[in-house]
Design an enzyme around this catalytic site. Structure first.
Site, PDB file in Angstrom:
ATOM      1  N   ASP A 179       0.761  -1.131  -0.062  1.00  0.00           N
ATOM      2  CA  ASP A 179       0.045  -0.082  -0.037  1.00  0.00           C
ATOM      3  C   ASP A 179       0.975   1.347  -0.019  1.00  0.00           C
ATOM      4  OD1 ASP A 179      -2.247   1.521   0.034  1.00  0.00           O
ATOM      5  OD2 ASP A 179      -2.509   1.185   2.064  1.00  0.00           O
ATOM      6  N   GLY A 180       0.422   2.305  -0.450  1.00  0.00           N
ATOM      7  CA  GLY A 180       0.864   3.685  -0.649  1.00  0.00           C
ATOM      8  C   GLY A 180       1.682   4.105  -1.629  1.00  0.00           C
ATOM      9  N   GLU A 185     -11.702  -4.831  -5.563  1.00  0.00           N
ATOM     10  CA  GLU A 185     -12.192  -3.437  -5.076  1.00  0.00           C
ATOM     11  C   GLU A 185     -11.330  -2.575  -5.958  1.00  0.00           C
ATOM     12  OE1 GLU A 185     -11.821  -5.879  -2.848  1.00  0.00           O
ATOM     13  OE2 GLU A 185     -13.724  -6.115  -2.239  1.00  0.00           O
ATOM     14  N   ASN A 186     -10.016  -2.743  -6.133  1.00  0.00           N
ATOM     15  CA  ASN A 186      -9.283  -1.811  -7.023  1.00  0.00           C
ATOM     16  C   ASN A 186     -10.050  -1.598  -8.353  1.00  0.00           C
ATOM     17  OD1 ASN A 186      -6.172  -2.942  -5.920  1.00  0.00           O
ATOM     18  ND2 ASN A 186      -7.199  -1.397  -5.092  1.00  0.00           N
ATOM     19  N   ARG A 195     -13.556   0.101  -8.082  1.00  0.00           N
ATOM     20  CA  ARG A 195     -13.729   1.449  -7.430  1.00  0.00           C
ATOM     21  C   ARG A 195     -12.707   2.401  -8.167  1.00  0.00           C
ATOM     22  NH1 ARG A 195     -14.964  -0.948  -1.941  1.00  0.00           N
ATOM     23  NH2 ARG A 195     -17.175  -1.944  -2.278  1.00  0.00           N
TER      24      ARG A 195
HETATM   25  C1  FPP Z   1      -1.940   0.497  -3.454  1.00  0.00           C
HETATM   26  O1  FPP Z   1      -1.273   1.699  -3.716  1.00  0.00           O
HETATM   27  C2  FPP Z   1      -1.198  -0.408  -4.363  1.00  0.00           C
HETATM   28  C3  FPP Z   1      -2.044  -0.917  -5.468  1.00  0.00           C
HETATM   29  C4  FPP Z   1      -3.345  -0.443  -5.898  1.00  0.00           C
HETATM   30  C5  FPP Z   1      -1.447  -2.251  -5.859  1.00  0.00           C
HETATM   31  C6  FPP Z   1      -0.166  -2.793  -5.901  1.00  0.00           C
HETATM   32  C7  FPP Z   1       0.440  -2.434  -7.160  1.00  0.00           C
HETATM   33  C8  FPP Z   1       1.704  -2.303  -7.479  1.00  0.00           C
HETATM   34  C9  FPP Z   1       2.689  -2.588  -6.436  1.00  0.00           C
HETATM   35  C10 FPP Z   1       2.104  -1.954  -8.657  1.00  0.00           C
HETATM   36  C11 FPP Z   1       2.364  -3.103  -9.729  1.00  0.00           C
HETATM   37  C12 FPP Z   1       2.562  -4.356  -9.328  1.00  0.00           C
HETATM   38  C13 FPP Z   1       3.036  -5.236 -10.145  1.00  0.00           C
HETATM   39  C14 FPP Z   1       3.044  -6.855  -9.615  1.00  0.00           C
HETATM   40  C15 FPP Z   1       3.658  -5.180 -11.411  1.00  0.00           C
HETATM   41  P1  FPP Z   1      -2.613   2.885  -3.642  1.00  0.00           P
HETATM   42  O2  FPP Z   1      -2.741   3.193  -4.996  1.00  0.00           O
HETATM   43  O3  FPP Z   1      -3.672   2.482  -2.814  1.00  0.00           O
HETATM   44  O4  FPP Z   1      -1.658   3.901  -2.557  1.00  0.00           O
HETATM   45  P2  FPP Z   1      -2.476   4.898  -1.779  1.00  0.00           P
HETATM   46  O5  FPP Z   1      -3.302   4.274  -0.781  1.00  0.00           O
HETATM   47  O6  FPP Z   1      -1.390   5.702  -1.123  1.00  0.00           O
HETATM   48  O7  FPP Z   1      -3.348   5.766  -2.663  1.00  0.00           O
END
Ligand code: FPP
Length: 277
Positions: free
Chosen positions: A37-38, A84-85, A88
């Protein structure tokens, strides 16, 4: 336990080796799961677009996987894209994440082979764009005979939908075998989960500080140790994986039983008068 001959400690960085030296090799986890996350916040803090955070996050995936393979971790399961990603997030971000996943698999396959990493996926992958499914299948087939770390990407994954899928396939099996529902055991449910072939995670790491499970491996984490770090995923490296493992090794896992220092156990508890209130 660990397949012999898979340790490549000499390939760790000096910083990683210093942390690894503090670990008890006989108490390494078998399975580490990570909620990455993040990415968005990492980018925001640098006044960059969110997609740059995801791109950096993909680099962390590779670096952490390589460290895991060097210490001989058998199972590493990463939450790469949740149901959910998919539902949403803005379409543009979802499309970018799909392109990033394809590019990641393409450009890191040789490194996966060099590190003896086997790639697999869990989730409703059949609902992803066909070209992403093809690329995933390609990577799974190319790495199928590798014997080191199994890197499992949870894609279009949700813990509750996994349990729904497990119940559907268990119900079909029971109908076919004319079994009554009161014969269902925990082992039956386990057999129908996406993760039936792996041990439950020993350690769950979540980056960027949130204290949530976010619908990740809900059945499997019943007795998993949880480690939350404030570090954003794009800044997370192999050394941080090793630090999380060091923290895990300082914990006492009890699985609902009694641990050391639990106090004296009464020999004959029937003699004790119970007073409540
Ligand atoms: C959370 O960040 C992460 C994701 C949406 C999923 C993880 C995706 C990756 C690490 C990128 C690619 C993965 C691979 C396997 C190539 P966020 O967008 O929710 O962060 P935030 O909460 O700070 O907005």
């Amino acid at each position: 336990m660990y397949p012999l001959g898979t340790l490549r400690i000499d390939e760790l960085s000096d910083e990683e080796r210093a942390v690894y030296a503090t670990l008890k090799p006989e108490r390494l986890p078998e399975h580490v799961a990570i909620i990455m996350d993040g990415n968005g916040r990492w980018a925001n803090h640098r006044l960059l677009k969110r997609f740059v955070g995801h791109q950096q996050g993909a680099k962390s995936v590779q670096l952490v996987t390589e460290t895991a393979s060097r210490i001989g971790l058998p199972w590493l399961t990463l939450y790469a894209f949740s149901l959910e990603n998919n539902l949403r997030r803005p379409r543009a971000e979802v499309n970018f994440l799909m392109r990033l996943l394809k590019a990641y698999l393409e450009s890191n396959l040789a490194r996966m082979m060099d590190n003896n990493v086997r790639i697999q996926s869990i989730g409703r992958v059949h609902e992803l764009p066909p070209e992403v499914q093809d690329k995933m299948r390609w990577a799974e087939e190319a790495t199928a005979r590798n014997t080191g770390t199994t890197l499992t990407l949870a894609l279009n994954y949700g813990g509750r939908s996994e349990i729904v899928d497990a119940f559907r396939s268990l119900a079909a099996e029971m109908e076919c075998k004319h079994l009554s529902p009161d014969r269902i055991t925990e082992e039956d449910i386990h057999r129908h989960l996406y993760t039936a072939h792996m041990p439950d995670p020993d350690l769950l790491i979540r980056t960027s500080g949130e204290m949530r499970l976010s619908n990740y491996l809900l059945w499997q984490v019943a007795y998993t140790e949880i480690f939350v770090t404030d570090r954003f995923w794009p800044d997370f490296r192999g050394v941080h994986l090793l630090e999380a493992i060091a923290d895990y090794q300082r914990r006492e896992r009890r699985f609902g039983g009694l641990g050391e220092g639990c106090g004296e156990v009464e020999e004959n508890p029937d003699r004790i008068k119970i007073v409540v209130g």
